[in-house]
Design a protein around this motif. Structure first.
Motif, mmCIF file in Angstrom:
data_model
loop_
_atom_site.group_PDB
_atom_site.id
_atom_site.type_symbol
_atom_site.label_atom_id
_atom_site.label_comp_id
_atom_site.label_asym_id
_atom_site.label_seq_id
_atom_site.Cartn_x
_atom_site.Cartn_y
_atom_site.Cartn_z
ATOM 1 N N GLY A 1 20.032 13.541 -48.299
ATOM 2 C CA GLY A 1 19.740 14.290 -47.083
ATOM 3 C C GLY A 1 19.234 15.695 -47.370
ATOM 4 O O GLY A 1 18.293 16.180 -46.715
ATOM 5 N N TRP B 1 15.703 15.466 -48.661
ATOM 6 C CA TRP B 1 14.796 15.183 -47.545
ATOM 7 C C TRP B 1 14.536 16.446 -46.730
ATOM 8 O O TRP B 1 13.405 16.719 -46.327
ATOM 9 C CB TRP B 1 15.389 14.081 -46.681
ATOM 10 C CG TRP B 1 14.572 13.718 -45.471
ATOM 11 C CD1 TRP B 1 13.230 13.477 -45.436
ATOM 12 C CD2 TRP B 1 15.044 13.561 -44.137
ATOM 13 N NE1 TRP B 1 12.834 13.172 -44.156
ATOM 14 C CE2 TRP B 1 13.922 13.206 -43.345
ATOM 15 C CE3 TRP B 1 16.299 13.664 -43.550
ATOM 16 C CZ2 TRP B 1 14.036 12.966 -41.979
ATOM 17 C CZ3 TRP B 1 16.409 13.416 -42.196
ATOM 18 C CH2 TRP B 1 15.294 13.080 -41.417
ATOM 19 N N ASP C 1 8.930 10.714 -42.405
ATOM 20 C CA ASP C 1 9.403 9.348 -42.636
ATOM 21 C C ASP C 1 9.061 8.874 -44.043
ATOM 22 O O ASP C 1 9.881 8.250 -44.727
ATOM 23 C CB ASP C 1 8.795 8.405 -41.607
ATOM 24 C CG ASP C 1 9.426 8.542 -40.241
ATOM 25 O OD1 ASP C 1 9.926 9.641 -39.925
ATOM 26 O OD2 ASP C 1 9.419 7.563 -39.474
ATOM 27 N N PHE D 1 11.366 10.416 -46.674
ATOM 28 C CA PHE D 1 12.691 9.797 -46.686
ATOM 29 C C PHE D 1 12.637 8.434 -47.373
ATOM 30 O O PHE D 1 13.519 8.098 -48.181
ATOM 31 C CB PHE D 1 13.205 9.660 -45.255
ATOM 32 C CG PHE D 1 14.642 9.238 -45.159
ATOM 33 C CD1 PHE D 1 15.647 10.178 -44.995
ATOM 34 C CD2 PHE D 1 15.005 7.893 -45.243
ATOM 35 C CE1 PHE D 1 16.973 9.798 -44.915
ATOM 36 C CE2 PHE D 1 16.324 7.507 -45.160
ATOM 37 C CZ PHE D 1 17.321 8.452 -44.995
ATOM 38 N N SER E 1 22.333 6.147 -46.760
ATOM 39 C CA SER E 1 21.132 6.431 -45.971
ATOM 40 C C SER E 1 21.485 6.995 -44.598
ATOM 41 O O SER E 1 20.843 7.943 -44.122
ATOM 42 C CB SER E 1 20.303 5.150 -45.826
ATOM 43 O OG SER E 1 19.847 4.688 -47.080
ATOM 44 N N TRP F 1 20.472 10.752 -43.298
ATOM 45 C CA TRP F 1 19.793 10.991 -42.028
ATOM 46 C C TRP F 1 20.539 12.038 -41.205
ATOM 47 O O TRP F 1 19.951 12.954 -40.636
ATOM 48 C CB TRP F 1 19.662 9.673 -41.282
ATOM 49 C CG TRP F 1 18.996 9.759 -39.943
ATOM 50 C CD1 TRP F 1 18.087 10.700 -39.526
ATOM 51 C CD2 TRP F 1 19.178 8.855 -38.852
ATOM 52 N NE1 TRP F 1 17.679 10.444 -38.241
ATOM 53 C CE2 TRP F 1 18.347 9.316 -37.799
ATOM 54 C CE3 TRP F 1 19.955 7.716 -38.662
ATOM 55 C CZ2 TRP F 1 18.284 8.656 -36.574
ATOM 56 C CZ3 TRP F 1 19.879 7.049 -37.447
ATOM 57 C CH2 TRP F 1 19.053 7.526 -36.409
ATOM 58 N N SER G 1 19.184 15.899 -40.321
ATOM 59 C CA SER G 1 19.026 16.278 -38.914
ATOM 60 C C SER G 1 19.948 17.431 -38.529
ATOM 61 O O SER G 1 19.582 18.286 -37.722
ATOM 62 C CB SER G 1 19.303 15.051 -38.028
ATOM 63 O OG SER G 1 18.418 13.992 -38.341
ATOM 64 N N GLU H 1 13.246 14.528 -37.762
ATOM 65 C CA GLU H 1 13.624 13.240 -37.186
ATOM 66 C C GLU H 1 13.010 12.097 -37.996
ATOM 67 O O GLU H 1 12.033 12.274 -38.722
ATOM 68 C CB GLU H 1 13.148 13.145 -35.732
ATOM 69 C CG GLU H 1 13.763 14.154 -34.791
ATOM 70 C CD GLU H 1 13.185 14.060 -33.386
ATOM 71 O OE1 GLU H 1 13.809 14.603 -32.471
ATOM 72 O OE2 GLU H 1 12.116 13.433 -33.233
ATOM 73 N N LEU H 2 13.614 10.919 -37.802
ATOM 74 C CA LEU H 2 13.071 9.669 -38.341
ATOM 75 C C LEU H 2 12.531 8.853 -37.180
ATOM 76 O O LEU H 2 13.234 8.618 -36.194
ATOM 77 C CB LEU H 2 14.148 8.875 -39.083
ATOM 78 C CG LEU H 2 14.558 9.349 -40.474
ATOM 79 C CD1 LEU H 2 15.669 8.473 -41.026
ATOM 80 C CD2 LEU H 2 13.365 9.349 -41.423
ATOM 81 N N VAL I 1 13.227 4.245 -37.983
ATOM 82 C CA VAL I 1 14.620 4.346 -38.445
ATOM 83 C C VAL I 1 15.022 3.124 -39.268
ATOM 84 O O VAL I 1 15.636 3.246 -40.334
ATOM 85 C CB VAL I 1 15.562 4.541 -37.245
ATOM 86 C CG1 VAL I 1 17.007 4.568 -37.695
ATOM 87 C CG2 VAL I 1 15.207 5.815 -36.491
ATOM 88 N N ALA J 1 13.442 3.065 -42.783
ATOM 89 C CA ALA J 1 13.926 4.167 -43.612
ATOM 90 C C ALA J 1 15.370 3.943 -44.055
ATOM 91 O O ALA J 1 15.725 4.199 -45.218
ATOM 92 C CB ALA J 1 13.801 5.482 -42.847
ATOM 93 N N ILE J 2 16.219 3.453 -43.152
ATOM 94 C CA ILE J 2 17.629 3.268 -43.487
ATOM 95 C C ILE J 2 17.830 2.111 -44.458
ATOM 96 O O ILE J 2 18.707 2.158 -45.344
ATOM 97 C CB ILE J 2 18.446 3.065 -42.202
ATOM 98 C CG1 ILE J 2 18.387 4.315 -41.328
ATOM 99 C CG2 ILE J 2 19.895 2.727 -42.524
ATOM 100 C CD1 ILE J 2 18.907 5.564 -41.984
#
Length: 241
Positions: A59, A62, A92, A95, A133, A137, A141, A167-168, A171, A174-175
């Protein structure tokens, strides 16, 4: 007339498809006992916990590397300063690339930690990647620009550029990048460099004939076939040229 050394119903000694000897049973490899299973469960839990904590590092990376989306306000609305910019997609992509790298490193580390693998370790690897992940995130954030865009615009003032929240948008992709990459890499390492299971061995009871053992025509006693040819029948001399 010479008696056959091997009756028709007996398999050939070198037949690779011959049935196992009568009364035999396969001896499987050593099965892990309860203590070893508990140890694997503990190791899987430790791996999941370590990877979850590693999500904090993901995080922060990122937050540091992701491009910012510039916004501007005119006291009535908030607009993108560069309407054709690709900073939102870049966040995105950053990440996902970081998550793939973390998946590669974590899978290699788990494989080196325990080459034999095991379901608890693989489950801990996947669960730890997923939780890591999600935590990454949340960290990005939380520590990034505030999500209250209106308040941020009023604070910045008219015509002043400020950053949009981090933001993602994709989602799901990415996760799941970290756990999927970790599973694929770990599977490949196990297939290429993992230990192989031993072949099952046939355990023949005492007194049972082995495969390829011939029986005499009259006495019924077992004897090994001779490599140099057949033995003459009883009452006959050696064969003449």
């Amino acid at each position: 007339m010479t008696a056959p050394l091997t009756p028709p119903h007996q398999p050939r000694p070198n037949d690779p498809w011959q049935a196992p000897p009568s009364g035999s049973h396969a001896v499987p490899g050593e099965q892990p006992d309860a203590a070893e299973r508990r140890a694997e469960l503990r190791q899987g839990g430790v791996i999941a916990a370590v990877l979850t904590v590693a999500g904090v590092v993901l995080g922060l990376l990122w937050l540091w590397l992701a491009p910012r989306v510039p916004l501007v306000s005119d006291d009535t609305a908030v607009f993108l300063k560069n309407s054709e910019g690709e900073e939102a997609m870049g966040a995105d992509g950053t990440f996902v690339l970081l998550a793939l790298a973390f998946g590669l490193v974590s899978a290699a580390a788990v494989f080196l930690f325990r080459r034999r693998g095991g379901i608890p370790l693989v489950a801990g690897l996947a669960l730890g990647g997923l939780l890591g992940s999600l935590l990454a995130w949340g960290v990005g954030s939380w520590f990034g620009p505030t999500s209250d865009v209106v308040a941020h615009a009023k604070e910045a003032g008219k015509g002043v550029t400020f950053d949009a929240p981090l933001e993602l948008h994709a989602v799901g992709a990415a996760i799941l990048a970290w756990p999927i990459a970790a599973m694929i890499v770990h599977l490949g390492l196990t297939a290429l460099f993992g230990p192989r299971d031993p072949e099952p061995e046939w355990e023949v009871p005492y007194g049972a004939p082995r495969a390829g053992t011939a029986f005499g025509p009259a006495t019924g006693t077992a004897h090994e076939p001779e490599a140099g040819g057949g033995r003459p029948a009883h009452g006959q001399g050696p064969a003449r040229p």
